[in-house]
Design a protein around this motif. Structure first.
Motif, PDB file in Angstrom:
ATOM      1  N   THR A 117     -32.461 -28.438 -30.509  1.00  7.68           N
ATOM      2  CA  THR A 117     -31.297 -27.964 -30.464  1.00  7.68           C
ATOM      3  C   THR A 117     -30.938 -26.692 -29.534  1.00  7.68           C
ATOM      4  OG1 THR A 117     -31.329 -26.881 -32.325  1.00  7.68           O
ATOM      5  CG2 THR A 117     -30.539 -29.073 -32.594  1.00  7.68           C
ATOM      6  N   GLN A 118     -32.145 -26.253 -28.933  1.00  2.00           N
ATOM      7  CA  GLN A 118     -32.077 -25.243 -28.089  1.00  2.00           C
ATOM      8  C   GLN A 118     -31.778 -25.336 -26.361  1.00  2.00           C
ATOM      9  OE1 GLN A 118     -34.902 -21.933 -28.646  1.00  2.00           O
ATOM     10  NE2 GLN A 118     -34.474 -21.310 -26.408  1.00  2.00           N
ATOM     11  N   PRO A 119     -30.377 -25.106 -26.102  1.00  2.00           N
ATOM     12  CA  PRO A 119     -30.048 -25.635 -24.733  1.00  2.00           C
ATOM     13  C   PRO A 119     -30.501 -24.811 -23.510  1.00  2.00           C
ATOM     14  CG  PRO A 119     -28.400 -24.545 -25.656  1.00  2.00           C
ATOM     15  CD  PRO A 119     -29.245 -24.428 -26.956  1.00  2.00           C
ATOM     16  N   LYS A 120     -30.875 -23.476 -24.049  1.00  2.00           N
ATOM     17  CA  LYS A 120     -31.247 -22.490 -22.822  1.00  2.00           C
ATOM     18  C   LYS A 120     -32.042 -22.893 -21.817  1.00  2.00           C
ATOM     19  CE  LYS A 120     -33.310 -17.976 -22.316  1.00  2.00           C
ATOM     20  NZ  LYS A 120     -32.360 -16.984 -21.676  1.00  2.00           N
ATOM     21  N   ASN A 121     -33.273 -23.652 -22.233  1.00  2.00           N
ATOM     22  CA  ASN A 121     -34.231 -23.870 -21.336  1.00  2.00           C
ATOM     23  C   ASN A 121     -33.764 -24.889 -20.414  1.00  2.00           C
ATOM     24  OD1 ASN A 121     -36.708 -22.425 -22.727  1.00  2.00           O
ATOM     25  ND2 ASN A 121     -35.419 -23.482 -24.261  1.00  2.00           N
ATOM     26  N   HIS A 122     -32.902 -26.064 -20.893  1.00  3.14           N
ATOM     27  CA  HIS A 122     -32.640 -27.151 -20.119  1.00  3.14           C
ATOM     28  C   HIS A 122     -31.838 -26.577 -18.848  1.00  3.14           C
ATOM     29  CE1 HIS A 122     -31.186 -31.015 -18.581  1.00  3.14           C
ATOM     30  NE2 HIS A 122     -32.275 -31.473 -19.233  1.00  3.14           N
ATOM     31  N   PHE A 123     -30.755 -26.025 -19.008  1.00  2.00           N
ATOM     32  CA  PHE A 123     -30.036 -25.301 -17.960  1.00  2.00           C
ATOM     33  C   PHE A 123     -30.707 -24.432 -17.045  1.00  2.00           C
ATOM     34  CE2 PHE A 123     -28.210 -22.696 -21.313  1.00  2.00           C
ATOM     35  CZ  PHE A 123     -28.433 -21.339 -20.622  1.00  2.00           C
ATOM     36  N   LEU A 124     -31.523 -23.701 -17.629  1.00  3.59           N
ATOM     37  CA  LEU A 124     -32.474 -22.968 -16.464  1.00  3.59           C
ATOM     38  C   LEU A 124     -33.359 -23.590 -15.715  1.00  3.59           C
ATOM     39  CD1 LEU A 124     -34.966 -20.953 -15.735  1.00  3.59           C
ATOM     40  CD2 LEU A 124     -32.752 -19.986 -15.822  1.00  3.59           C
ATOM     41  N   GLU A 125     -33.836 -24.623 -16.120  1.00  3.81           N
ATOM     42  CA  GLU A 125     -34.483 -25.596 -15.407  1.00  3.81           C
ATOM     43  C   GLU A 125     -33.890 -26.459 -14.378  1.00  3.81           C
ATOM     44  OE1 GLU A 125     -37.885 -26.156 -15.922  1.00  3.81           O
ATOM     45  OE2 GLU A 125     -38.249 -24.891 -17.525  1.00  3.81           O
ATOM     46  N   ALA A 126     -32.675 -26.594 -14.956  1.00  4.36           N
ATOM     47  CA  ALA A 126     -31.649 -27.305 -13.977  1.00  4.36           C
ATOM     48  C   ALA A 126     -31.366 -26.349 -12.844  1.00  4.36           C
ATOM     49  CB  ALA A 126     -30.385 -27.827 -14.620  1.00  4.36           C
ATOM     50  N   ALA A 127     -30.984 -25.087 -12.874  1.00  6.54           N
ATOM     51  CA  ALA A 127     -30.722 -23.977 -12.071  1.00  6.54           C
ATOM     52  C   ALA A 127     -31.965 -23.802 -10.858  1.00  6.54           C
ATOM     53  CB  ALA A 127     -30.288 -22.560 -12.349  1.00  6.54           C
ATOM     54  N   LEU A 128     -33.040 -23.914 -11.577  1.00  8.77           N
ATOM     55  CA  LEU A 128     -34.425 -23.672 -10.533  1.00  8.77           C
ATOM     56  C   LEU A 128     -34.270 -24.938  -9.933  1.00  8.77           C
ATOM     57  CD1 LEU A 128     -37.134 -22.285 -13.038  1.00  8.77           C
ATOM     58  CD2 LEU A 128     -35.614 -21.056 -11.633  1.00  8.77           C
ATOM     59  N   LYS A 129     -34.176 -26.118 -10.272  1.00 12.25           N
ATOM     60  CA  LYS A 129     -34.329 -27.332  -9.374  1.00 12.25           C
ATOM     61  C   LYS A 129     -33.138 -27.439  -8.544  1.00 12.25           C
ATOM     62  CE  LYS A 129     -35.548 -30.966 -11.704  1.00 12.25           C
ATOM     63  NZ  LYS A 129     -35.668 -32.141 -12.799  1.00 12.25           N
ATOM     64  N   LEU A 130     -31.914 -27.126  -8.954  1.00 13.12           N
ATOM     65  CA  LEU A 130     -30.618 -27.152  -8.206  1.00 13.12           C
ATOM     66  C   LEU A 130     -31.260 -26.333  -6.914  1.00 13.12           C
ATOM     67  CD1 LEU A 130     -27.989 -28.251  -7.558  1.00 13.12           C
ATOM     68  CD2 LEU A 130     -27.053 -26.539  -9.122  1.00 13.12           C
ATOM     69  N   SER A 131     -31.771 -25.023  -7.207  1.00 20.60           N
ATOM     70  CA  SER A 131     -32.015 -24.044  -5.873  1.00 20.60           C
ATOM     71  C   SER A 131     -32.888 -24.604  -5.050  1.00 20.60           C
ATOM     72  CB  SER A 131     -32.494 -22.836  -6.585  1.00 20.60           C
ATOM     73  OG  SER A 131     -31.856 -22.199  -7.494  1.00 20.60           O
ATOM     74  N   ARG A 132     -33.998 -25.279  -5.315  1.00 20.63           N
ATOM     75  CA  ARG A 132     -34.892 -25.859  -4.456  1.00 20.63           C
ATOM     76  C   ARG A 132     -34.191 -26.933  -3.870  1.00 20.63           C
ATOM     77  NH1 ARG A 132     -38.981 -26.851  -1.073  1.00 20.63           N
ATOM     78  NH2 ARG A 132     -39.970 -28.884  -1.408  1.00 20.63           N
ATOM     79  N   GLN A 133     -33.279 -27.897  -4.388  1.00 22.64           N
ATOM     80  CA  GLN A 133     -32.703 -29.169  -3.826  1.00 22.64           C
ATOM     81  C   GLN A 133     -31.700 -28.592  -2.654  1.00 22.64           C
ATOM     82  OE1 GLN A 133     -31.296 -32.291  -6.384  1.00 22.64           O
ATOM     83  NE2 GLN A 133     -30.254 -33.424  -4.653  1.00 22.64           N
ATOM     84  N   TYR A 134     -31.255 -27.638  -3.074  1.00 20.55           N
ATOM     85  CA  TYR A 134     -30.108 -26.981  -2.096  1.00 20.55           C
ATOM     86  C   TYR A 134     -30.712 -26.830  -0.816  1.00 20.55           C
ATOM     87  CZ  TYR A 134     -27.451 -23.257   0.421  1.00 20.55           C
ATOM     88  OH  TYR A 134     -26.804 -22.342   1.511  1.00 20.55           O
ATOM     89  N   PHE A 135     -31.715 -26.412  -0.742  1.00 17.59           N
ATOM     90  CA  PHE A 135     -32.563 -25.833   0.614  1.00 17.59           C
ATOM     91  C   PHE A 135     -33.163 -27.329   1.147  1.00 17.59           C
ATOM     92  CE2 PHE A 135     -32.767 -21.889  -1.312  1.00 17.59           C
ATOM     93  CZ  PHE A 135     -32.510 -20.965  -0.262  1.00 17.59           C
TER      94      PHE A 135
END
Length: 464
Positions: A110-128
């Protein structure tokens, strides 16, 4: 906590916590009859307190419509409404929202913090990778010591919290590095101006880009007001503008983690509104849904959306409970209450009163080294020697004893504790994060109980 048998893997395997059976406003009711003062909202989560009828009704209404559908097949009106609300709250400066509703690992689903942080890291990589001229060499992230962005391996790697990282160092990602935080109490030199301090920290970040190769960095990530890792430490004026300028100089993204400090906690809906910057990616959680249902999100700038749209058109990331309708309904209801009841004004007014009361009651205490924060997000740091700022040894576990003492029936108050404040292993603090609708009378009660706990704990510490 009491010793007992339980099938639950609790945080301490040797004890079972007392059970909460209800809650209303700033109070949680325990099975033993205790009326517990939830002055921290758990972990700065319960921004409207407990049992808010409007939020409860919104959740029930959504359950009666549809409780779940997979976003690979369907969208929902409630997720669209929440996303539009959040985009509008940034005046369109961030144009899309990625909504998640649970964690990434089995032990704390039930802790959402980690999932969206992972998403932000992956989205940063995919952007480039999605740019017209891809930059696949960008694989690194720069964070700060002793930041904490989540307990999953990617988030833990991005953070610099020594004690949380320690057991898992051999399996953490090696593509992250860390620079100093903006921590004026311990970081500023004697007689150093804010401007000079900012310039020194900007030069340190610039040097780190140069050390690892500026063309290899995806993003720099930081909390606008450092939460659990340092105990509500705000940056000095101009700091985030300087950090963003370094990122822009080298073409890296600028990520702000507003999990604890965002969604109104510091007096504006987004903490970055007070800093004169707009992030490329912003993570939000805790105060988004106020604990009524797990919900968190990543707010995304248009340049990233445009890169994806002109590239593959697909973010290579997904989650079973992504955009969960009940989580979205809870979050939208919480945000509507905050807006319609003008609670951000109360955060600012009651925050100023909380600061005044904390300083008047605790500032002269011989073991209170610093009181800092913004809005309704305040931390108290403890020291062994007030003049030298020397911390207690980690073995003393001062912050833990303050928290555990507060849990006793004669005090019945939550004081969110953490350690490693001074150097990663030594240093103690507690934080306070009452709900946005807190009253002056409740602030007085919080400060009175906090002072009683601190006085009693240090009377025992000094007697040893």
């Amino acid at each position: 906590m009491t010793q007992a048998t339980s099938a639950v893997l609790h945080r301490d395997t040797r004890f079972v916590p007392r059970k909460a059976i209800g809650g209303k406003g700033i109070y949680i009711f325990l099975e033993d009859g205790t009326k517990f003062l939830d002055s921290t909202g758990g972990a700065a989560v319960s921004c409207l307190g407990h049992g808010h009828e409007l939020v409860n009704q919104a959740i029930i209404h959504q359950l009666n419509q549809i409780s779940y559908c997979h976003t690979a097949f369907f969208g929902t009106e409630i997720s669209e409404e929440l996303a539009q609300f959040l985009v509008d709250s940034t005046d369109g400066q961030l144009s899309k929202v990625y909504i998640v509703s649970s964690g990434t690992y089995v032990f704390r689903p039930t802790q959402p913090k980690n999932h969206f942080l992972e998403a932000a890291l992956k989205l940063s990589r995919q952007y480039f990778l999605e740019l017209p001229t891809p930059q696949p060499q960008r694989t690194r992230f720069i964070g700060r010591i002793p930041s904490y962005h989540g307990i999953t391996l990617g988030a833990l790697s991005a953070g610099g919290h020594v004690l949380r990282r320690q057991p898992f160092e051999p399996i953490l990602a090696k593509n992250t590095s860390h620079v100093s935080p903006c921590y004026a109490y311990r970081g500023k030199k004697p007689n150093e101006s804010d401007e000079s301090y900012v310039a020194r920290l900007a030069a340190e970040l610039d040097a780190e880009f140069q050390r690892v190769g500026p063309e290899t960095v995806c993003a720099f990530i930081a909390e606008p007001v450092v939460g659990a890792a340092l105990g509500c430490v705000p940056a000095v004026p101009g700091y985030f503008q300087a950090m963003k300028a370094v990122c822009e100089k080298y073409g890296a993204l600028f990520i702000l983690d507003e999990v604890m400090s965002g969604m109104g906690r510091t007096g504006t809906l987004h903490a970055w509104e007070q800093e004169g910057v707009v992030p490329d990616l912003q993570t939000i959680g805790k105060g988004l849904g106020g604990g009524y249902a797990p919900c968190s999100a990543v707010l995304i700038s248009e340049k990233i959306v445009e890169a994806l749209d002109k590239g593959t058109g697909s973010f290579r990331h997904g989650q079973t409970y992504q955009g969960h309708p009940v989580g979205c309904a809870a979050a939208l209801a919480v945000q509507k209450v905050i807006k319609e009841q003008n609670l951000l004004d109360n955060v600012r007014r009651m925050g100023a009163y909380l600061e005044q009361q904390l300083r008047s009651r605790l500032e002269e205490h011989p073991h209170v080294g610093d009181i800092r924060g913004k809005g309704l997000f305040w931390g108290v740091e403890f020291v062994k020697d007030k003049a030298t700022k020397e911390p207690f040894e980690s073995e003393a576990a001062v912050a833990f004893h303050v928290q555990e003492t507060g849990l006793k029936p004669e005090y019945s108050i939550s004081l969110y504790a953490a350690s490693g404040t001074a150097d990663g292993t030594r240093g103690d603090h507690v934080l306070l994060a009452p709900p946005y609708n807190v009253t002056r009378e409740e602030i007085d009660l919080i400060v009175d109980n906090t002072k009683r706990v601190i006085d009693d704990v240090f009377a025992k510490v000094n007697a040893v």
